[in-house]
Design an enzyme around this catalytic site. Structure first.
Site, PDB file in Angstrom:
ATOM      1  N   HIS A   1      19.545 -23.519 -14.782  1.00 34.58           N
ATOM      2  CA  HIS A   1      19.991 -24.648 -15.604  1.00 34.58           C
ATOM      3  C   HIS A   1      19.545 -24.435 -17.049  1.00 34.58           C
ATOM      4  CE1 HIS A   1      19.684 -28.861 -17.127  1.00 34.58           C
ATOM      5  NE2 HIS A   1      20.839 -28.939 -16.504  1.00 34.58           N
ATOM      6  N   ALA A   2      20.255 -25.042 -17.980  1.00 35.52           N
ATOM      7  CA  ALA A   2      19.997 -24.832 -19.409  1.00 35.52           C
ATOM      8  C   ALA A   2      18.553 -25.144 -19.819  1.00 35.52           C
ATOM      9  CB  ALA A   2      20.962 -25.677 -20.228  1.00 35.52           C
ATOM     10  N   THR A   3      17.856 -25.958 -19.024  1.00 32.52           N
ATOM     11  CA  THR A   3      16.475 -26.300 -19.370  1.00 32.52           C
ATOM     12  C   THR A   3      15.478 -25.270 -18.825  1.00 32.52           C
ATOM     13  OG1 THR A   3      16.380 -27.630 -17.379  1.00 32.52           O
ATOM     14  CG2 THR A   3      16.867 -28.792 -19.442  1.00 32.52           C
ATOM     15  N   LYS A   4      15.979 -24.293 -18.091  1.00 29.93           N
ATOM     16  CA  LYS A   4      15.057 -23.332 -17.470  1.00 29.93           C
ATOM     17  C   LYS A   4      14.823 -22.126 -18.383  1.00 29.93           C
ATOM     18  CE  LYS A   4      14.679 -25.667 -13.587  1.00 29.93           C
ATOM     19  NZ  LYS A   4      15.394 -26.898 -13.930  1.00 29.93           N
ATOM     20  N   LEU A   5      13.793 -21.345 -18.037  1.00 27.05           N
ATOM     21  CA  LEU A   5      13.395 -20.160 -18.813  1.00 27.05           C
ATOM     22  C   LEU A   5      14.555 -19.216 -19.044  1.00 27.05           C
ATOM     23  CD1 LEU A   5      10.301 -20.453 -18.784  1.00 27.05           C
ATOM     24  CD2 LEU A   5      10.209 -18.259 -17.630  1.00 27.05           C
TER      25      LEU A   5
END
Ligand SMILES: Cc1ncc(COP(=O)(O)O)c(C=O)c1O
Length: 358
Positions: free
Chosen positions: A178-182
């Site tokens: 997901h876009a919030t992941k590393l």
């Protein structure tokens, strides 16, 4: 605004150069060359036996539960993102919660056996914040009781445990891109497994197709598009940079926060961590709300990861989990991303240290 995280974006022209390949081939999905190239790169980078890239980090949990949960009871953690429990209920299995370790925040392996019944089919545990569960103990219990082990490793990109990718433990591990992941592909994810289960999982993520006209069991559409793979390929060269920069932020918090008043996450021994989150545990929910208010005045918006404890959600019908419920009410993830200015970090630390002393 200073958010809890900020999506890392590669230079746009680098993304465009990958998108152009999809354009030139007029090939946007169905495991095109970009998806296959990304799988190969990730397999080498992560040093895993198998990888199947998926369109998010929830569907691989569902696929694993569909294959291995078989409508039974699933031993699971109450301290995770809601996707972990929701996948269990969605797949018509029953979550059976086991409380967490108060320092590592992962499922307490010493309490698992007491929760096993004749209906138990699998253990679904989360390496929460990228912190590994006690995989050796869990494997031993699973072998003894003939259970499958699924790890929700949504937060674990790049984590190694005992010098091995954390994704190599258990029967199936899943990750979120997901876009919030590393590492991310906008939306996306992956599942990792051993050779024996690979084909079954692979068919399941593509409608069960075993060739254009043949099917191997039930499947769903969990494929990624080439546009998402292009994002992954464009970010891939920056992975070491991303991890190094995040480490600097974590070191800053480690050096400056007052650990007489806040508790940090204890990373399990022999773990090479990925600096994915910076959770702090405060002495009470009252203090947490005070800290949140003080930070909000400065437009600093951390997140209450993970709240509430999943056993308290109406549809999970869980029993009381005192440690998880207590931690969930007092835990906050601090802003952590590439490029966060040091002045902002100073400000965050100063507010937390002041507010937790009062
Ligand atoms: C622990 C955990 N599991 C599963 C997921 C679901 O991943 P996705 O949003 O890619 O579906 C997340 C997402 O944040 C997560 O934190």
């Amino acid at each position: 605004m200073i958010p809890v995280t900020k999506t890392f974006l590669p230079p746009q022209e680098e993304y465009n150069s990958y998108v152009k390949r999809a354009w030139d081939k007029v090939w946007l999905t169905n495991r095109g060359e970009l998806t296959i190239e990304l799988e190969e790169k990730l397999k080498n980078f992560l040093d895993v036996s198998n990888i199947i890239i998926t369109n998010n980090g929830t569907i691989p949990i569902q696929i694993a539960l569909k294959l291995f949960g078989k409508g039974g009871e699933i031993i699971t953690t109450p301290f995770s993102y809601v996707a972990t429990s929701a996948a269990i209920v969605w797949e018509n299995c029953t979550p059976v919660f086991v409380d967490i370790h108060p320092d590592y925040l992962t499922i307490d392996e010493t309490k698992i056996e007491a929760a096993i019944t004749p209906k138990t089919t699998a253990i679904l545990a989360t390496h929460v914040f990228g912190n590994p569960c006690d995989v050796a103990a869990i494997e031993k219990i699973a072998k003894k009781h003939n259970l499958k082990v699924i790890y929700d490793a949504a937060h674990c990109f790049g984590v190694t445990y005992n010098n091995e990718s954390i994704f190599n433990f258990g029967d199936v591990s899943t990750c979120s891109f997901h876009a919030t992941k590393l590492f991310h592909t906008g939306e996306g994810g992956a599942m990792f497994c051993n050779d024996a289960d690979y084909h079954q999982l692979y068919y399941s993520h593509n409608f069960g197709h075993n060739g254009p006209l043949a099917f191997h069991g039930l499947g769903i559409n969990a494929k990624i598009s080439e546009l998402q793979a292009a994002m992954g390929l464009a970010i891939f060269p920056y992975m070491n940079h991303i991890i190094d920069e995040r480490k600097k932020v974590v070191d800053f918090y480690n050096n400056k926060l007052n650990f007489n008043t806040v508790q940090a996450l204890k990373i399990r021994e022999n773990t090479e961590w990925n600096y994915s989150y910076y959770p702090v545990i405060l002495d009470s929910e009252e203090t947490l709300l005070k800290v949140l208010d003080a930070l909000a005045i400065e437009n600093i918006i951390p997140r209450r990861y993970f709240y509430p404890s999943l056993n308290t959600i109406e549809y999970t019908k869980g029993e009381k989990m005192p440690i998880s419920e207590s931690i969930a009410s007092r835990i906050l993830c601090l802003p952590l991303y590439v490029g966060i200015p040091e002045t902002d970090l100073e400000n965050i630390v100063q507010i937390i240290n002041t507010q937790t002393l009062q």
